[in-house]
Enzyme design. Structure first.
Site, short mmCIF file in Angstrom:
data_model
loop_
_atom_site.label_atom_id
_atom_site.label_comp_id
_atom_site.label_asym_id
_atom_site.label_seq_id
_atom_site.Cartn_x
_atom_site.Cartn_y
_atom_site.Cartn_z
N GLY A 43 5.10 27.93 -13.19
CA GLY A 43 6.32 27.69 -12.42
C GLY A 43 6.91 26.30 -12.55
O GLY A 43 7.56 25.81 -11.61
N MET A 122 7.08 37.36 -16.89
CA MET A 122 6.63 37.93 -18.15
C MET A 122 6.69 39.45 -18.21
O MET A 122 6.16 40.05 -19.13
CB MET A 122 5.20 37.44 -18.47
CG MET A 122 5.08 35.93 -18.62
SD MET A 122 6.28 35.25 -19.82
CE MET A 122 5.55 35.80 -21.36
N ASN A 139 17.97 34.92 -17.19
CA ASN A 139 16.67 34.58 -17.76
C ASN A 139 16.83 33.33 -18.61
O ASN A 139 17.91 33.03 -19.11
CB ASN A 139 16.17 35.74 -18.63
CG ASN A 139 14.78 35.50 -19.19
OD1 ASN A 139 13.90 34.98 -18.48
ND2 ASN A 139 14.56 35.84 -20.44
N HIS A 141 14.98 31.76 -22.07
CA HIS A 141 14.06 32.13 -23.14
C HIS A 141 13.87 30.91 -24.04
O HIS A 141 14.85 30.25 -24.40
CB HIS A 141 14.63 33.31 -23.93
CG HIS A 141 13.71 33.74 -25.03
ND1 HIS A 141 12.59 34.51 -24.79
CD2 HIS A 141 13.72 33.47 -26.35
CE1 HIS A 141 11.95 34.70 -25.94
NE2 HIS A 141 12.62 34.09 -26.89
C1 GRF Z 1 9.37 28.82 -20.07
O1 GRF Z 1 9.23 28.17 -21.30
C2 GRF Z 1 10.35 29.96 -20.18
O2 GRF Z 1 11.34 29.76 -21.11
C3 GRF Z 1 9.46 31.09 -20.63
O3 GRF Z 1 8.27 30.90 -19.92
C4 GRF Z 1 8.08 29.52 -19.66
C5 GRF Z 1 7.78 29.39 -18.19
O4 GRF Z 1 7.14 28.21 -17.89
N1 GRF Z 1 10.10 32.35 -20.41
P1 GRF Z 1 6.84 27.81 -16.37
O5 GRF Z 1 5.99 28.91 -15.76
O6 GRF Z 1 8.17 27.67 -15.67
O7 GRF Z 1 6.10 26.50 -16.45
#
Ligand code: GRF
Length: 224
Positions: A43, A122, A139, A141
């Site tokens: 997060g 995810m 989202n 990505h």
């Molecule tokens: C991010 O790099 C996002 O783009 C991808 O998952 C990662 C999440 O990281 N979908 P976090 O949990 O916010 O540290």
């Protein structure tokens, strides 16, 4: 940067537009969009968004944080900020995906959520869920879409030998990382990068880009 025809920004109202997207209502700092953030892991993106929302009045405010795991470390960011924060595990039995989404939808409705922000979430959402939120479901990505969609963007970028990768903020549609692109920013790939170093460099950019894209979206600043 979008792939759909442009319309005047002023025509952005909560009605169905080309592509089946329904935009959020144009909000303001005095009447912000009630936002839910869905996470699966650490997060860091959620933490960056909460910092952004706490430093100045914004047109979006996080009212709910949800993960599919009660163990997700990122839930602590929501709790620390005093936000309603829920781990909603995937239920047992048939249709678990849809049943899980129904549990999430119930919470979104109970909290009067107007915008759903996926931040490292995810799970792939069903077309049924997407159709409820399409245009109000975003989202981020970690690649320059349409290159390297899916769960292994960094590995795929390194294997392809690209010298530039980046990140993309997009509306979610029924496909995987295929929705209308709102923002992109590029990030260099270095010769000795590993998946971990590339991910960290891209995350730093994501933490700026995503909150800014949400500012613009909630102010009615995109034509789609
Ligand atoms: C991010 O790099 C996002 O783009 C991808 O998952 C990662 C999440 O990281 N979908 P976090 O949990 O916010 O540290």
């Amino acid at each position: 940067m979008g792939r759909l025809p442009n319309h005047e920004a002023l025509s952005l109202t909560p009605h169905d537009m080309g592509g089946g997207y329904v935009a959020p209502r144009p909000a303001s700092p005095s009447d912000p969009l009630r936002t839910a953030v869905l996470i699966s892991g650490g997060g860091s993106g959620l933490a960056a968004l909460l910092r952004h929302q706490s430093t100045n009045p914004r047109s979006h405010r996080t009212a709910l944080v949800i993960s599919e795991s009660t163990e997700a470390a990122g839930l602590d960011h929501g709790r620390a900020a005093g936000i309603k924060t829920l781990g909603i595990p995937i239920p047992e039995g048939p249709s678990r995906r849809r049943e899980h989404e129904k549990l999430i939808q119930r919470e979104l409705e109970a909290e009067g959520i107007e915008l759903v922000v996926l931040s490292g979430y995810m799970r792939i959402l069903t077309p049924e869920f997407v159709s409820i939120w399409k245009g109000r479901l975003v989202n981020i990505h970690p690649s320059l879409l349409p290159d390297f969609p899916g769960a292994h963007a960094h590995r795929d970028a390194l294997e392809a030998g690209v010298t530039v990768s980046g990140c993309t903020v997009h509306l979610v549609d029924e496909g995987v990382d295929s929705g209308y692109i709102l923002e992109q920013r590029s990030v260099p790939v270095l010769r000795d990068d590993t998946e971990a170093t590339l991910q960290e460099r891209i995350k730093r950019v994501e933490h700026d880009l995503y909150p800014l894209a949400l500012d613009r979206l909630s102010n009615g600043g995109y034509s789609f």
